[in-house]
Scaffold this motif. Structure first.
Motif, PDB file in Angstrom:
ATOM      1  N   GLN A  11       8.824   2.993 -13.251  1.00  0.00           N
ATOM      2  CA  GLN A  11       8.328   2.122 -12.289  1.00  0.00           C
ATOM      3  C   GLN A  11       9.319   1.830 -11.322  1.00  0.00           C
ATOM      4  O   GLN A  11       9.848   1.164 -11.449  1.00  0.00           O
ATOM      5  CB  GLN A  11       8.651   0.830 -13.832  1.00  0.00           C
ATOM      6  N   LEU A  12       8.271   0.910  -9.897  1.00  0.00           N
ATOM      7  CA  LEU A  12       8.084   0.527  -8.812  1.00  0.00           C
ATOM      8  C   LEU A  12       8.625  -1.408  -8.939  1.00  0.00           C
ATOM      9  O   LEU A  12       7.835  -1.846  -9.204  1.00  0.00           O
ATOM     10  CB  LEU A  12       7.653   1.566  -8.224  1.00  0.00           C
ATOM     11  N   GLU A  13       9.519  -1.381  -8.443  1.00  0.00           N
ATOM     12  CA  GLU A  13       9.325  -2.942  -8.685  1.00  0.00           C
ATOM     13  C   GLU A  13       9.957  -3.720  -6.582  1.00  0.00           C
ATOM     14  O   GLU A  13      10.916  -2.570  -6.143  1.00  0.00           O
ATOM     15  CB  GLU A  13      10.396  -2.793  -9.202  1.00  0.00           C
ATOM     16  N   TRP A  14       9.514  -4.362  -6.872  1.00  0.00           N
ATOM     17  CA  TRP A  14       9.860  -5.332  -5.797  1.00  0.00           C
ATOM     18  C   TRP A  14      10.319  -6.980  -5.822  1.00  0.00           C
ATOM     19  O   TRP A  14       9.627  -8.017  -6.412  1.00  0.00           O
ATOM     20  CB  TRP A  14       9.172  -5.594  -4.531  1.00  0.00           C
TER      21      TRP A  14
ATOM     22  N   ARG B 233       0.911  -1.293   0.110  1.00  0.00           N
ATOM     23  CA  ARG B 233       0.055  -0.049  -0.229  1.00  0.00           C
ATOM     24  C   ARG B 233       0.758   0.837   0.150  1.00  0.00           C
ATOM     25  O   ARG B 233       0.614   2.197  -0.841  1.00  0.00           O
ATOM     26  CB  ARG B 233      -0.406  -0.467   1.033  1.00  0.00           C
ATOM     27  N   LYS B 234       1.524   1.430   1.037  1.00  0.00           N
ATOM     28  CA  LYS B 234       2.909   2.632   0.614  1.00  0.00           C
ATOM     29  C   LYS B 234       3.476   2.619  -0.261  1.00  0.00           C
ATOM     30  O   LYS B 234       3.282   3.522  -0.634  1.00  0.00           O
ATOM     31  CB  LYS B 234       4.001   2.267   1.851  1.00  0.00           C
ATOM     32  N   LEU B 235       3.330   1.290  -1.144  1.00  0.00           N
ATOM     33  CA  LEU B 235       4.943   2.149  -2.630  1.00  0.00           C
ATOM     34  C   LEU B 235       3.342   2.292  -4.176  1.00  0.00           C
ATOM     35  O   LEU B 235       3.475   3.503  -4.635  1.00  0.00           O
ATOM     36  CB  LEU B 235       5.178   0.512  -2.825  1.00  0.00           C
TER      37      LEU B 235
ATOM     38  N   VAL C 185       6.373  -6.402  -9.329  1.00  0.00           N
ATOM     39  CA  VAL C 185       5.607  -4.727 -10.335  1.00  0.00           C
ATOM     40  C   VAL C 185       4.821  -4.268 -10.003  1.00  0.00           C
ATOM     41  O   VAL C 185       3.457  -4.476 -10.233  1.00  0.00           O
ATOM     42  CB  VAL C 185       6.054  -4.566 -11.728  1.00  0.00           C
ATOM     43  N   ILE C 186       4.592  -3.110  -9.231  1.00  0.00           N
ATOM     44  CA  ILE C 186       3.379  -2.080  -8.900  1.00  0.00           C
ATOM     45  C   ILE C 186       3.104  -1.111  -9.967  1.00  0.00           C
ATOM     46  O   ILE C 186       4.270  -0.623 -10.801  1.00  0.00           O
ATOM     47  CB  ILE C 186       4.056  -1.159  -7.745  1.00  0.00           C
TER      48      ILE C 186
ATOM     49  N   ASN D 242       1.187   7.000  -6.732  1.00  0.00           N
ATOM     50  CA  ASN D 242       0.592   7.824  -7.505  1.00  0.00           C
ATOM     51  C   ASN D 242       0.398   8.976  -7.467  1.00  0.00           C
ATOM     52  O   ASN D 242      -0.030   9.585  -7.495  1.00  0.00           O
ATOM     53  CB  ASN D 242      -1.206   6.998  -6.953  1.00  0.00           C
ATOM     54  N   GLU D 243       0.837   9.035  -6.455  1.00  0.00           N
ATOM     55  CA  GLU D 243       1.378  10.993  -5.810  1.00  0.00           C
ATOM     56  C   GLU D 243       2.261  10.851  -6.430  1.00  0.00           C
ATOM     57  O   GLU D 243       3.092  12.466  -6.951  1.00  0.00           O
ATOM     58  CB  GLU D 243       1.317  10.604  -4.254  1.00  0.00           C
ATOM     59  N   HIS D 244       3.897  10.545  -6.463  1.00  0.00           N
ATOM     60  CA  HIS D 244       4.656  11.460  -7.214  1.00  0.00           C
ATOM     61  C   HIS D 244       5.500  10.252  -8.584  1.00  0.00           C
ATOM     62  O   HIS D 244       6.414  11.109  -8.990  1.00  0.00           O
ATOM     63  CB  HIS D 244       6.063  10.556  -5.650  1.00  0.00           C
TER      64      HIS D 244
END
Length: 109
Positions: free
Chosen positions: A86-89, A71-73, A108-109, A78-80
């Motif tokens: 691309q955000l990934e874990w 949720r934090k990611l 992948v987020i 969404n905000e920044h």
């Protein structure tokens, strides 16, 4: 080998793989005695860029992200984040109950 060493080894492996794919890679320096929080935006271990495309990556070993972390990611994205970010874990599995999983898993987020 402690968890800090294991984490650094996984970060180096992923950074070297991304470099071989043609990405420019920045990996955060290790934590020090007086500087504990050195992650990019407090969340990411690796920044990889190629042709205007940016990947922010969090590296973990043998542990999936919790729903709070996901949720934090998502909120961060969404905000920044623009469309080219691309955000990934990335999770490296090498022990535990998941005998059928071994190697890298990317979320992948």
């Amino acid at each position: 080998m402690n968890t800090r060493q294991k984490g650094r080894i996984q970060e180096y492996k992923l950074a070297n793989f991304l470099k071989s794919q043609g990405f420019f890679v920045y990996r955060v320096p290790g934590t020090m005695k007086f500087n504990k929080q050195v992650d990019i935006f407090g969340m990411f271990d690796i920044l990889a860029m190629k042709d205007g495309f940016v990947r922010l990556i969090q590296v973990k070993s043998n542990r999936k992200p919790t729903t709070i972390q996901l949720r934090k990611l998502v909120a961060f994205k969404n905000e920044h984040c623009a469309e080219n970010i691309q955000l990934e874990w990335h999770i490296y599995w090498n022990r535990g109950k998941r005998k059928n999983k071994f190697g890298w898993e990317a979320i992948v987020i």
